[in-house]
Design a protein around this motif. Structure first.
Motif, PDB file in Angstrom:
ATOM      1  N   ALA A  16     -29.945  21.143  39.001  1.00  0.00           N
ATOM      2  CA  ALA A  16     -30.929  21.463  37.962  1.00  0.00           C
ATOM      3  C   ALA A  16     -31.082  22.973  37.797  1.00  0.00           C
ATOM      4  N   ALA A  17     -31.027  23.695  38.903  1.00  0.00           N
ATOM      5  CA  ALA A  17     -31.109  25.158  38.821  1.00  0.00           C
ATOM      6  C   ALA A  17     -29.894  25.724  38.091  1.00  0.00           C
ATOM      7  N   GLY A  20     -30.407  25.176  34.473  1.00  0.00           N
ATOM      8  CA  GLY A  20     -31.364  26.176  33.991  1.00  0.00           C
ATOM      9  C   GLY A  20     -30.721  27.538  33.832  1.00  0.00           C
ATOM     10  N   TYR A  21     -29.847  27.894  34.765  1.00  0.00           N
ATOM     11  CA  TYR A  21     -29.107  29.151  34.654  1.00  0.00           C
ATOM     12  C   TYR A  21     -28.224  29.137  33.402  1.00  0.00           C
ATOM     13  N   LEU A  23     -28.813  27.441  30.702  1.00  0.00           N
ATOM     14  CA  LEU A  23     -29.708  27.585  29.547  1.00  0.00           C
ATOM     15  C   LEU A  23     -30.116  29.040  29.347  1.00  0.00           C
ATOM     16  N   ALA A  24     -30.348  29.758  30.431  1.00  0.00           N
ATOM     17  CA  ALA A  24     -30.787  31.146  30.342  1.00  0.00           C
ATOM     18  C   ALA A  24     -29.665  32.075  29.880  1.00  0.00           C
ATOM     19  N   LEU A  56     -28.179  17.854  33.749  1.00  0.00           N
ATOM     20  CA  LEU A  56     -29.577  17.471  33.940  1.00  0.00           C
ATOM     21  C   LEU A  56     -29.716  15.997  34.316  1.00  0.00           C
TER      22      LEU A  56
END
Length: 66
Positions: A16-17, A20-21, A23-24, A56
């Protein structure tokens, strides 16, 4: 047995991290053919979002099902 349950939860949080990375930063590495490639949001939106959703879903499965 409980240590393997904890391991799957940790792996789920790490996946998940990574999503998120992705996405960033707007880029994420995912499968393509035999190997893989980096998908970029501005170059191939379909491939990028497919990889994000797949990571995800994998993270949720690792955290809640295993």
């Amino acid at each position: 047995m409980s240590s393997s349950i904890g391991l799957f939860k940790v792996l789920g949080v790490l996946v998940a991290a990574y999503a998120g990375y992705g996405l960033a930063t707007g880029a994420i590495y995912g499968r393509s053919g035999i190997w893989g490639r980096t998908w970029r949001r501005d170059e191939d939106a379909w491939g990028y979002w497919s990889a994000i959703v797949a990571y995800l879903v994998l993270a949720l499965m690792l955290i809640f099902l295993f």
